[in-house]
Design a protein around this motif. Sequence first.
Motif, PDB file in Angstrom:
ATOM      1  N   ARG A  85      43.687   3.939 -19.359  1.00 39.62           N
ATOM      2  CA  ARG A  85      45.105   4.276 -19.383  1.00 39.62           C
ATOM      3  C   ARG A  85      45.140   5.485 -18.439  1.00 39.62           C
ATOM      4  NH1 ARG A  85      48.078   8.263 -21.439  1.00 39.62           N
ATOM      5  NH2 ARG A  85      50.263   7.729 -21.966  1.00 39.62           N
ATOM      6  N   SER A  86      44.392   6.605 -18.435  1.00 41.60           N
ATOM      7  CA  SER A  86      44.364   7.713 -17.429  1.00 41.60           C
ATOM      8  C   SER A  86      44.097   7.226 -16.199  1.00 41.60           C
ATOM      9  CB  SER A  86      43.531   8.908 -18.063  1.00 41.60           C
ATOM     10  OG  SER A  86      42.297   8.417 -17.902  1.00 41.60           O
ATOM     11  N   THR A  87      43.357   6.283 -15.713  1.00 42.56           N
ATOM     12  CA  THR A  87      43.048   5.851 -14.592  1.00 42.56           C
ATOM     13  C   THR A  87      44.457   5.190 -14.125  1.00 42.56           C
ATOM     14  OG1 THR A  87      40.573   5.815 -14.924  1.00 42.56           O
ATOM     15  CG2 THR A  87      41.446   4.443 -13.055  1.00 42.56           C
ATOM     16  N   ALA A  88      44.916   4.381 -14.748  1.00 51.54           N
ATOM     17  CA  ALA A  88      45.986   3.639 -14.309  1.00 51.54           C
ATOM     18  C   ALA A  88      46.958   4.577 -13.911  1.00 51.54           C
ATOM     19  CB  ALA A  88      46.705   2.821 -15.412  1.00 51.54           C
ATOM     20  N   ASP A  90      46.623   7.627 -12.790  1.00 48.52           N
ATOM     21  CA  ASP A  90      46.251   8.472 -11.678  1.00 48.52           C
ATOM     22  C   ASP A  90      46.804   7.213 -10.581  1.00 48.52           C
ATOM     23  OD1 ASP A  90      45.289  10.541 -13.008  1.00 48.52           O
ATOM     24  OD2 ASP A  90      43.091   9.970 -12.689  1.00 48.52           O
ATOM     25  N   LEU A  91      46.165   5.958 -10.624  1.00 49.33           N
ATOM     26  CA  LEU A  91      46.702   5.122  -9.695  1.00 49.33           C
ATOM     27  C   LEU A  91      48.002   4.677  -9.424  1.00 49.33           C
ATOM     28  CD1 LEU A  91      43.972   2.241 -10.499  1.00 49.33           C
ATOM     29  CD2 LEU A  91      43.863   3.808  -8.296  1.00 49.33           C
ATOM     30  N   GLN A  92      48.839   4.862 -10.306  1.00 52.78           N
ATOM     31  CA  GLN A  92      50.504   4.779 -10.247  1.00 52.78           C
ATOM     32  C   GLN A  92      50.704   6.142  -9.401  1.00 52.78           C
ATOM     33  OE1 GLN A  92      51.276   4.412 -14.249  1.00 52.78           O
ATOM     34  NE2 GLN A  92      52.059   2.134 -14.007  1.00 52.78           N
ATOM     35  N   ARG A  93      50.466   7.080  -9.666  1.00 50.69           N
ATOM     36  CA  ARG A  93      50.872   8.385  -9.175  1.00 50.69           C
ATOM     37  C   ARG A  93      50.542   8.328  -7.586  1.00 50.69           C
ATOM     38  NH1 ARG A  93      48.918  12.556 -13.689  1.00 50.69           N
ATOM     39  NH2 ARG A  93      50.759  12.388 -14.974  1.00 50.69           N
ATOM     40  N   ARG A  94      49.261   7.983  -7.391  1.00 51.80           N
ATOM     41  CA  ARG A  94      48.774   7.863  -6.037  1.00 51.80           C
ATOM     42  C   ARG A  94      49.769   6.951  -5.288  1.00 51.80           C
ATOM     43  NH1 ARG A  94      43.527   4.864  -4.492  1.00 51.80           N
ATOM     44  NH2 ARG A  94      45.173   3.126  -4.599  1.00 51.80           N
ATOM     45  N   GLY A  95      50.039   5.857  -6.003  1.00 54.39           N
ATOM     46  CA  GLY A  95      50.916   4.927  -5.193  1.00 54.39           C
ATOM     47  C   GLY A  95      52.419   5.477  -4.955  1.00 54.39           C
ATOM     48  N   ALA A  96      52.851   6.211  -5.993  1.00 48.93           N
ATOM     49  CA  ALA A  96      53.996   6.956  -5.841  1.00 48.93           C
ATOM     50  C   ALA A  96      54.276   7.676  -4.654  1.00 48.93           C
ATOM     51  CB  ALA A  96      54.438   7.479  -7.298  1.00 48.93           C
ATOM     52  N   ARG A  97      53.071   8.272  -4.376  1.00 45.87           N
ATOM     53  CA  ARG A  97      53.045   9.400  -3.296  1.00 45.87           C
ATOM     54  C   ARG A  97      53.191   8.659  -1.937  1.00 45.87           C
ATOM     55  NH1 ARG A  97      49.354  12.232  -6.639  1.00 45.87           N
ATOM     56  NH2 ARG A  97      47.826  11.162  -5.578  1.00 45.87           N
ATOM     57  N   ARG A  98      52.776   7.429  -1.819  1.00 41.00           N
ATOM     58  CA  ARG A  98      52.695   6.545  -0.622  1.00 41.00           C
ATOM     59  C   ARG A  98      53.921   5.738  -0.587  1.00 41.00           C
ATOM     60  NH1 ARG A  98      48.473   2.686  -0.489  1.00 41.00           N
ATOM     61  NH2 ARG A  98      48.014   3.219  -2.704  1.00 41.00           N
TER      62      ARG A  98
END
Length: 186
Positions: A85-88, A90-98
């Motif tokens: 859950r926490s990794t997902a 993090d990955l969503q946040r990373r994707g939102a920045r790009r």
Amino acid sequence: MAADPGRRSGEAELLAAAGRGDERSATVLYDTYADALYAYGLSHLHDRELAEELVQRVLEKLWRRAEAYDPARGPVRAYVFAIARSTAIDLQRRGARRPRPVGELADGVDTVTDAADQILTAASVRAALDRLTPDHRRVLELAYTRDLDQRAIAEVLRLPLGTVKSRTFYALKAFRLACDELGVTR
């Protein structure tokens, strides 16, 4: 449905051994959780590459944080999916920045569903799957988590296509019955 205490302690021992660098234990845990993590990643990230990345990151974190697992707080599965859950996120946040290409933007806005209902449904579905024989469960997991057709499943399991077809039929029948017994709505 309560988790089997023997299974819980066995997975805890595997996790501890994997954390100490035992490759066999790490492989068993990978085989146990990779498909479910991939399915989780797909359902939350809606991207195959990110789902694959989620599997790798979660299992890497699992090995590095093995000593942090406390069996008194719940089963290994709960620990694995807390990391997922926490990794997902993090990955969503990373994707939102790009910025995403316009073709990847969603037409609508995803609605937020009740997380408690999702957790309960997921636990009930897992309990229903746990009631299946290992052969039946494996066929369904390959079909639904890896999106394999019956011919590909036959190749993976090294079984005749007819055997895979009959296992799929009986697995779905048993799964529906288990879901009905557990009150899982379709």
